[in-house]
Design a protein around this motif. Structure first.
Motif, PDB file in Angstrom:
ATOM      1  N   PRO A 122       0.839  -1.206   0.000  1.00 52.64           N
ATOM      2  CA  PRO A 122       0.000   0.000   0.000  1.00 52.64           C
ATOM      3  C   PRO A 122       0.872   1.253   0.000  1.00 52.64           C
ATOM      4  CG  PRO A 122       0.137  -0.904   2.213  1.00 52.64           C
ATOM      5  CD  PRO A 122       0.926  -1.833   1.321  1.00 52.64           C
ATOM      6  N   ILE A 123       1.487   1.537  -1.135  1.00 58.83           N
ATOM      7  CA  ILE A 123       2.447   2.635  -1.213  1.00 58.83           C
ATOM      8  C   ILE A 123       1.825   3.857  -1.879  1.00 58.83           C
ATOM      9  CG2 ILE A 123       4.572   3.343  -2.384  1.00 58.83           C
ATOM     10  CD1 ILE A 123       5.427   0.357  -1.938  1.00 58.83           C
ATOM     11  N   ASN A 124       2.049   5.021  -1.295  1.00 56.34           N
ATOM     12  CA  ASN A 124       1.533   6.265  -1.871  1.00 56.34           C
ATOM     13  C   ASN A 124       2.615   7.058  -2.573  1.00 56.34           C
ATOM     14  OD1 ASN A 124       0.225   5.853   1.082  1.00 56.34           O
ATOM     15  ND2 ASN A 124      -1.307   6.502  -0.395  1.00 56.34           N
ATOM     16  N   ILE A 125       3.856   6.933  -2.048  1.00 54.87           N
ATOM     17  CA  ILE A 125       4.923   7.812  -2.500  1.00 54.87           C
ATOM     18  C   ILE A 125       6.199   7.010  -2.731  1.00 54.87           C
ATOM     19  CG2 ILE A 125       6.412   9.769  -1.818  1.00 54.87           C
ATOM     20  CD1 ILE A 125       4.048  10.602   0.080  1.00 54.87           C
ATOM     21  N   LEU A 126       6.897   7.345  -3.786  1.00 53.96           N
ATOM     22  CA  LEU A 126       8.179   6.699  -4.036  1.00 53.96           C
ATOM     23  C   LEU A 126       9.244   7.799  -4.101  1.00 53.96           C
ATOM     24  CD1 LEU A 126       8.381   3.961  -6.680  1.00 53.96           C
ATOM     25  CD2 LEU A 126      10.189   5.611  -6.423  1.00 53.96           C
ATOM     26  N   LYS A 127      10.293   7.647  -3.314  1.00 49.33           N
ATOM     27  CA  LYS A 127      11.353   8.653  -3.301  1.00 49.33           C
ATOM     28  C   LYS A 127      12.569   8.093  -4.032  1.00 49.33           C
ATOM     29  CE  LYS A 127      11.693  11.483   0.123  1.00 49.33           C
ATOM     30  NZ  LYS A 127      12.063  12.034   1.455  1.00 49.33           N
ATOM     31  N   ILE A 128      12.895   8.696  -5.168  1.00 46.88           N
ATOM     32  CA  ILE A 128      14.040   8.210  -5.952  1.00 46.88           C
ATOM     33  C   ILE A 128      15.327   8.659  -5.266  1.00 46.88           C
ATOM     34  CG2 ILE A 128      15.191   8.198  -8.202  1.00 46.88           C
ATOM     35  CD1 ILE A 128      12.556   8.885  -9.501  1.00 46.88           C
ATOM     36  N   ASP A 129      16.221   7.713  -5.037  1.00 49.40           N
ATOM     37  CA  ASP A 129      17.447   7.986  -4.281  1.00 49.40           C
ATOM     38  C   ASP A 129      18.306   9.061  -4.941  1.00 49.40           C
ATOM     39  OD1 ASP A 129      19.164   7.131  -1.992  1.00 49.40           O
ATOM     40  OD2 ASP A 129      20.594   6.898  -3.644  1.00 49.40           O
ATOM     41  N   GLN A 130      18.982   9.831  -4.108  1.00 50.83           N
ATOM     42  CA  GLN A 130      19.780  10.953  -4.611  1.00 50.83           C
ATOM     43  C   GLN A 130      20.908  10.523  -5.550  1.00 50.83           C
ATOM     44  OE1 GLN A 130      20.458  12.819  -0.761  1.00 50.83           O
ATOM     45  NE2 GLN A 130      22.530  12.023  -0.698  1.00 50.83           N
ATOM     46  N   SER A 131      21.394   9.284  -5.399  1.00 51.09           N
ATOM     47  CA  SER A 131      22.486   8.840  -6.278  1.00 51.09           C
ATOM     48  C   SER A 131      22.017   8.768  -7.745  1.00 51.09           C
ATOM     49  CB  SER A 131      23.022   7.483  -5.827  1.00 51.09           C
ATOM     50  OG  SER A 131      21.986   6.525  -5.838  1.00 51.09           O
ATOM     51  N   PHE A 132      20.728   8.564  -7.968  1.00 49.98           N
ATOM     52  CA  PHE A 132      20.187   8.548  -9.333  1.00 49.98           C
ATOM     53  C   PHE A 132      20.028   9.965  -9.875  1.00 49.98           C
ATOM     54  CE2 PHE A 132      18.399   4.202 -10.132  1.00 49.98           C
ATOM     55  CZ  PHE A 132      18.880   3.613  -8.980  1.00 49.98           C
ATOM     56  N   ILE A 133      19.712  10.875  -8.952  1.00 54.42           N
ATOM     57  CA  ILE A 133      19.377  12.240  -9.364  1.00 54.42           C
ATOM     58  C   ILE A 133      20.644  13.038  -9.659  1.00 54.42           C
ATOM     59  CG2 ILE A 133      18.203  14.369  -8.618  1.00 54.42           C
ATOM     60  CD1 ILE A 133      16.362  11.826  -9.052  1.00 54.42           C
ATOM     61  N   GLN A 134      21.691  12.771  -8.865  1.00 53.20           N
ATOM     62  CA  GLN A 134      22.873  13.629  -8.956  1.00 53.20           C
ATOM     63  C   GLN A 134      23.677  13.443 -10.241  1.00 53.20           C
ATOM     64  OE1 GLN A 134      24.392  13.133  -4.985  1.00 53.20           O
ATOM     65  NE2 GLN A 134      22.851  14.553  -4.188  1.00 53.20           N
ATOM     66  N   VAL A 135      23.425  12.378 -11.012  1.00 44.65           N
ATOM     67  CA  VAL A 135      24.134  12.191 -12.286  1.00 44.65           C
ATOM     68  C   VAL A 135      23.304  12.699 -13.466  1.00 44.65           C
ATOM     69  CG1 VAL A 135      25.535  10.286 -11.433  1.00 44.65           C
ATOM     70  CG2 VAL A 135      23.313   9.794 -12.491  1.00 44.65           C
ATOM     71  N   LEU A 136      22.120  13.254 -13.152  1.00 46.60           N
ATOM     72  CA  LEU A 136      21.262  13.789 -14.216  1.00 46.60           C
ATOM     73  C   LEU A 136      21.746  15.186 -14.606  1.00 46.60           C
ATOM     74  CD1 LEU A 136      17.713  12.896 -12.843  1.00 46.60           C
ATOM     75  CD2 LEU A 136      19.051  11.645 -14.543  1.00 46.60           C
ATOM     76  N   PRO A 137      21.425  15.632 -15.808  1.00 46.29           N
ATOM     77  CA  PRO A 137      20.823  14.845 -16.885  1.00 46.29           C
ATOM     78  C   PRO A 137      21.869  14.216 -17.816  1.00 46.29           C
ATOM     79  CG  PRO A 137      20.756  17.168 -17.439  1.00 46.29           C
ATOM     80  CD  PRO A 137      21.509  17.046 -16.141  1.00 46.29           C
ATOM     81  N   ASP A 190      -0.556   5.046  -9.745  1.00 48.62           N
ATOM     82  CA  ASP A 190      -1.033   6.219  -8.995  1.00 48.62           C
ATOM     83  C   ASP A 190      -0.154   6.563  -7.801  1.00 48.62           C
ATOM     84  OD1 ASP A 190      -3.199   6.869 -10.589  1.00 48.62           O
ATOM     85  OD2 ASP A 190      -4.413   5.298  -9.642  1.00 48.62           O
ATOM     86  N   ILE A 191       1.126   6.376  -7.967  1.00 48.42           N
ATOM     87  CA  ILE A 191       2.066   6.671  -6.893  1.00 48.42           C
ATOM     88  C   ILE A 191       2.768   7.993  -7.183  1.00 48.42           C
ATOM     89  CG2 ILE A 191       4.275   5.896  -5.872  1.00 48.42           C
ATOM     90  CD1 ILE A 191       3.174   3.010  -6.205  1.00 48.42           C
ATOM     91  N   ILE A 192       2.860   8.823  -6.137  1.00 53.10           N
ATOM     92  CA  ILE A 192       3.518  10.130  -6.252  1.00 53.10           C
ATOM     93  C   ILE A 192       5.037   9.921  -6.221  1.00 53.10           C
ATOM     94  CG2 ILE A 192       3.928  12.296  -4.977  1.00 53.10           C
ATOM     95  CD1 ILE A 192       1.048  11.838  -3.781  1.00 53.10           C
ATOM     96  N   VAL A 193       5.752  10.645  -7.079  1.00 49.88           N
ATOM     97  CA  VAL A 193       7.214  10.485  -7.115  1.00 49.88           C
ATOM     98  C   VAL A 193       7.912  11.734  -6.569  1.00 49.88           C
ATOM     99  CG1 VAL A 193       9.226  10.021  -8.564  1.00 49.88           C
ATOM    100  CG2 VAL A 193       7.011   8.994  -9.139  1.00 49.88           C
ATOM    101  N   ILE A 194       8.798  11.512  -5.609  1.00 50.39           N
ATOM    102  CA  ILE A 194       9.634  12.589  -5.087  1.00 50.39           C
ATOM    103  C   ILE A 194      11.080  12.304  -5.497  1.00 50.39           C
ATOM    104  CG2 ILE A 194      10.461  13.822  -3.024  1.00 50.39           C
ATOM    105  CD1 ILE A 194       7.951  13.056  -1.563  1.00 50.39           C
ATOM    106  N   ALA A 195      11.733  13.281  -6.106  1.00 47.93           N
ATOM    107  CA  ALA A 195      13.162  13.135  -6.414  1.00 47.93           C
ATOM    108  C   ALA A 195      13.950  13.754  -5.267  1.00 47.93           C
ATOM    109  CB  ALA A 195      13.495  13.828  -7.726  1.00 47.93           C
ATOM    110  N   GLU A 196      14.906  13.000  -4.734  1.00 42.43           N
ATOM    111  CA  GLU A 196      15.705  13.455  -3.588  1.00 42.43           C
ATOM    112  C   GLU A 196      17.073  13.929  -4.051  1.00 42.43           C
ATOM    113  OE1 GLU A 196      15.100  10.913   0.257  1.00 42.43           O
ATOM    114  OE2 GLU A 196      15.767   9.602  -1.345  1.00 42.43           O
ATOM    115  N   GLY A 197      17.648  14.859  -3.319  1.00 40.42           N
ATOM    116  CA  GLY A 197      19.041  15.236  -3.550  1.00 40.42           C
ATOM    117  C   GLY A 197      19.255  16.077  -4.801  1.00 40.42           C
ATOM    118  N   ILE A 198      18.247  16.884  -5.172  1.00 43.07           N
ATOM    119  CA  ILE A 198      18.417  17.775  -6.333  1.00 43.07           C
ATOM    120  C   ILE A 198      19.340  18.926  -5.935  1.00 43.07           C
ATOM    121  CG2 ILE A 198      17.217  19.323  -7.939  1.00 43.07           C
ATOM    122  CD1 ILE A 198      14.703  17.595  -7.458  1.00 43.07           C
TER     123      ILE A 198
END
Ligand code: G
Ligand code: MN
Length: 262
Positions: free
Chosen positions: A177-192, A212-220
């Motif tokens: 029963p997940i509402n939110i998924l937080k993408i780890d900062q290690s994925f974000i920091q090599v973008l784009p 229908d899960i909300i996505v939060i990107a961490e470590g921007i």
């Protein structure tokens, strides 16, 4: 090595008993609405010599320490109380996101305790998010699933923290029963720049939205990272580019007062 580690645990235990821990709050920015819709409560240690430091890395060695569960209890109670206080002061209501320790899931009355904290602090459960890691889920899938369903049934949202660093299974999205998924900062920091990671992040956002899960990107940390995430329709943004974790009194300066029509 062992001695150092023991001493650190002793230091942490004393710090807890001497009330040297405090909470900072890192804003979570809603990309579509362009405003702060939540904060994550993060533990800090007001160290007598070193000043404000992040003690979280030491907690990995604290699984069996007697103070870890009481510390987690204090974190939940303090963060719910603070969120309720902001609301009674007239600021726009936001979500408070709290990291649960894996140890909490061995607590025989976890659900009841959460209910009691909400009662004591008078915080509406819709303004509480609980963050758990993939590792916690995998520990005992049927048992954890049952607990999470009860928590979600109460109106609290469940967030998967550090997504991408553990088992990263689509199965969580389907079965839990997940509402939110937080993408780890290690994925974000090599973008784009990193094409492969850019594709993985895009894919995660797409799959989460299917469920229908909300996505939060961490470590921007940069504008190009945020710009990429906006283009990929990520829902929420968190990281130093938006704001560092802040003491409670600095968070309110970022929130809009809510004037009632009377
Ligand atoms: O495990 P979790 O994702 O809850 O940990 C968040 C940690 O990451 C916090 O301790 C916070 O201080 C740190 N953090 C938050 N935003 C950023 C960021 O933009 N860059 C980096 N390097 N760390 C961050
Ligand atoms: Mn977290």
């Amino acid at each position: 090595m062992k001695n150092t580690s023991n001493k650190t645990q002793e230091d942490l235990s004393q710090a807890f008993h001497k009330h040297e821990f405090l909470l900072y709050y890192q804003p979570q920015w809603d990309i579509k609405e362009k405003k702060i819709k939540g904060v994550e409560a993060l533990i800090r240690w007001n160290h007598p010599r070193q000043g404000i430091i992040n003690p979280a890395p030491y907690f990995e060695h604290a699984q069996e320490e007697s103070w870890i569960v009481p510390l987690g209890e204090w974190i939940l109670e303090e963060s719910c109380r603070t969120n309720k206080l902001w609301q009674t002061q007239g600021y726009q209501p936001i979500a408070m996101s709290v990291n649960l320790f894996p140890q909490h899931f061995y607590h025989p009355h976890l659900f009841k305790w959460i209910e009691q904290v909400l009662e004591r602090t008078q915080l509406d459960p819709h303004y509480l998010d609980l963050e758990i890691t993939e590792l916690t889920i995998m520990d005992d899938i049927p048992r954890i699933n049952k607990i999470l369903n009860r928590i979600k049934g109460k109106g609290i949202r469940i967030a998967i923290d550090d997504f991408g660093t553990g088992y990263t299974s689509i199965r969580y999205l389907k079965d839990f029963p997940i509402n939110i998924l937080k993408i780890d900062q290690s994925f974000i920091q090599v973008l784009p720049q990193d094409q492969r990671y850019a594709e993985v992040v895009t894919h995660i956002i797409g799959v989460a939205h299917q469920f229908d899960i909300i996505v939060i990107a961490e470590g921007i940390e940069t504008w190009p990272q945020l710009e990429f995430l906006i283009q990929q329709q990520c829902d929420m943004a968190q990281g130093y580019f938006i704001s560092e974790p802040l003491p409670a009194d600095q968070v309110v300066s970022l929130l809009n007062p809510q004037f009632e029509n009377s």
